[in-house]
Write an enzyme that holds these catalytic residues in place. Structure first.
Site, PDB file in Angstrom:
ATOM      1  CD  GLU A 112      13.574   0.826   9.089  1.00 16.27           C
ATOM      2  OE1 GLU A 112      14.080   1.745   9.759  1.00 16.27           O
ATOM      3  OE2 GLU A 112      14.052  -0.316   9.044  1.00 16.27           O
ATOM      4  CE  LYS A 158      -1.436   2.540   3.108  1.00 14.17           C
ATOM      5  NZ  LYS A 158      -0.973   3.756   2.383  1.00 14.17           N
ATOM      6  CD  GLU A 174      11.284  12.906  10.937  1.00  5.90           C
ATOM      7  OE1 GLU A 174      10.140  12.586  11.308  1.00  5.90           O
ATOM      8  OE2 GLU A 174      12.000  12.167  10.260  1.00  5.90           O
ATOM      9  CB  CYS A 234      13.338   8.991   8.329  1.00  6.37           C
ATOM     10  SG  CYS A 234      13.985   7.730   7.218  1.00  6.37           S
TER      11      CYS A 234
HETATM   12  O1  LIG Z   1      12.352   8.728   5.266  1.00  7.43           O
HETATM   13  C1  LIG Z   1      13.075   7.731   5.202  1.00  7.43           C
HETATM   14  C2  LIG Z   1      13.555   7.310   3.923  1.00  7.43           C
HETATM   15  C3  LIG Z   1      14.870   6.610   3.984  1.00  7.43           C
HETATM   16  C4  LIG Z   1      15.797   7.191   3.019  1.00  7.43           C
HETATM   17  C5  LIG Z   1      17.008   6.325   2.844  1.00  7.43           C
HETATM   18  O2  LIG Z   1      16.893   5.118   2.740  1.00  7.43           O
HETATM   19  O3  LIG Z   1      18.084   6.885   2.780  1.00  7.43           O
END
Ligand SMILES: O=CCCCC(=O)O
Length: 486
Positions: free
Chosen positions: A259, A183, A390, A293
């Site tokens: 994550e 999704k 953030e 992130c």
């Molecule tokens: O927001 C997280 C995405 C991860 C980006 C990455 O894998 O560098």
């Protein structure tokens, strides 16, 4: 031009991908996808409801046994074929990603290179799943430990990396022998539909990968997660949503990988190579217009080099070229939508009200689309929301420190623990930071850690589980112990 014509122009399927075929939503509902650079409707695609979500899970469950029994080499070769076809189609994927997410064309190509590596890496890992055996201590039997696919998985991906976050989940799931329902985020569903088409074109069997696009993610997810046939949930997104999904997943005791959010510290010590630190800061902060992130959120800089670092950053940042991602000269695209711009602006205003100094940027850009000026703020005072939350935008906040202990205390003063960045020429200090910084990942003299071969993930409220590397495959395998009696 109508939305449907626009969708056709992008060359993206506009229906759900379930059980190996394309179909409209059961209710016939449509979901509009917008271009963040202009606000215009780009495409109108199927808007799945709960019934479609269940149909996708039905298809995954029906495919599970055969897919688990498919030889690992065959699964691996399908992933490798997907990698190859993605390279052939990269310009098409890049155009779609730039259109729906706004990232500059060269960053879209970068994401295809990065996201594609998960297909190649896990294609190579698929035949390497192994177990162990040995005699039990009493000598009455043989212990056999084998690894089995966990079963049907529900994968929920964010809008900021529409391809890489999907491949980072789909590739290990398929390598391990698990069927999936994907999704994608409702803001950027087109790349996932294009990727479903690619997987189908290389011959991934019907039902192994199913994609539901929906404007009602909470309802669809809740129903799928509540289904006892589901065995695993993998989510990338915000910590509040992750917490809610984890709570739902607890009902059926699902395996989960989460994550979640980050608040990355970027430490510059007085012995750092400042050229390297400035380059590292540009990639750690401005990659994807700060919408990651992993983006560095707090720049903790030794007081003796803070002014020089800030001045050099302000010069570099003022030279970034802001605009639509389709313009080849652009290095900073729009934010995903106007809500994101308002959120960034609030955090900057709060810091400035408390005494931070704007060295460049500091405001929304006065033009159509969701643009915020790349910003450098100096002397951001403790207590500013920017240091706790953030930012998810192109804002670099500098906080001076005096001692290593103070830097570590400031860096760890957050509920998050995804990644940290450290710039120092002192190897012993760098080594100490590995132990002292409470993050799942660390970049030592680099502003980019992401790699398909490495375990990506956080500690504290940044999540549980790892994606990428050998650890990324483990997330989709369960351990089975058999005792063979003598
Ligand atoms: O927001 C997280 C995405 C991860 C980006 C990455 O894998 O560098």
């Amino acid at each position: 031009m109508t939305a449907t014509e626009a969708s056709t122009k992008l060359g993206v399927p506009d229906q759900l991908f379930i059980g190996g075929s394309w179909r409209p939503a059961a209710t016939g509902a449509q979901l509009d996808v917008h271009d963040p650079a202009t606000g215009d409707v780009l495409a109108s695609i199927a808007d799945a409801g709960v019934v479609d979500g269940v149909a996708a899970l039905d298809a995954a469950v029906a495919a599970a046994e055969d897919w688990a029994a498919t030889p690992p080499r065959v699964r691996g070769e399908l992933l490798r074929a997907a990698f190859d076809l993605l390279q052939e189609r990269r310009e098409h994927f890049a155009a779609v990603m730039t259109a729906e997410m706004g990232k500059p064309h060269r960053e879209a190509l970068g994401e295809i290179a990065y996201g594609g590596e998960f297909l190649r890496w896990f294609g190579e890992e698929a035949p390497r799943v192994s177990g162990r055996f040995g005699d039990n201590p009493s000598g009455t039997g043989r212990i056999v430990v084998s690894r089995r696919p966990v079963g049907p998985c529900y994968l929920v991906t964010p809008w900021n990396f529409p391809l890489a976050m999907a491949t980072r989940k789909i590739a290990p799931a398929l390598a391990a022998g698990c069927p999936v329902v994907l999704k994608p985020a409702e803001l950027t569903p087109l790349t996932s539909l294009l990727f479903a088409q690619l997987l189908s074109d290389v011959g991934v069997p019907a039902g192994v990968v199913n994609v539901v696009t929906t404007a009602a993610p909470a309802a669809v997810s809740e129903r799928i997660i509540a289904d006892p046939r589901l065995r695993k949930l993998s989510f990338t997104g915000s910590t509040p949503v992750g917490r809610r999904l984890m709570a739902q997943a607890s009902t059926n005791v699902l395996r989960t990988s989460m994550e979640l959010g980050g608040n990355a510290p970027f430490l510059v010590f007085d012995d750092a190579d400042l050229d390297a630190a400035v380059d590292g800061a540009v990639s750690a902060k401005f990659r994807n217009t700060g919408q990651a992130c992993t983006a560095a959120n707090r720049f903790l800089v030794h007081r003796s080099v803070a002014e020089e670092f800030t001045a050099r950053m302000a010069e570099r940042v003022a030279a970034l070229v802001v605009g639509a991602g389709t313009d080849p000269d652009v290095t900073i695209g729009p934010l995903i939508d106007d809500r994101a711009v308002a959120g960034v602006d609030e955090l900057v205003s709060d810091a400035v009200d408390r005494g931070a100094t704007v060295r460049t940027g500091g405001a929304r850009l006065d033009r159509a689309g969701s643009f915020y000026a790349p910003t450098v703020l100096a002397d951001v005072p403790p207590g500013s929301r920017l240091l706790r939350e953030e930012v998810f935008g192109p804002v670099l906040a500098v906080v001076p420190f005096d001692t290593e202990d103070e830097a570590v205390a400031l860096a760890n003063d957050t509920e998050y623990g995804l990644v940290s960045y450290v710039f120092t020429r002192d190897l012993a200090r760098g080594d100490r930071m590995i132990d002292r910084l409470d993050t799942g990942m660390m970049g030592l003299n680099t502003g980019l850690v992401s790699d398909a071969a490495a375990p990506f993930g956080g500690v504290k409220q940044s999540g549980v589980g790892r994606e990428g590397g050998a650890e990324g495959l483990d997330e989709y395998l369960s351990t089975k112990y058999t005792l063979i009696a003598r």
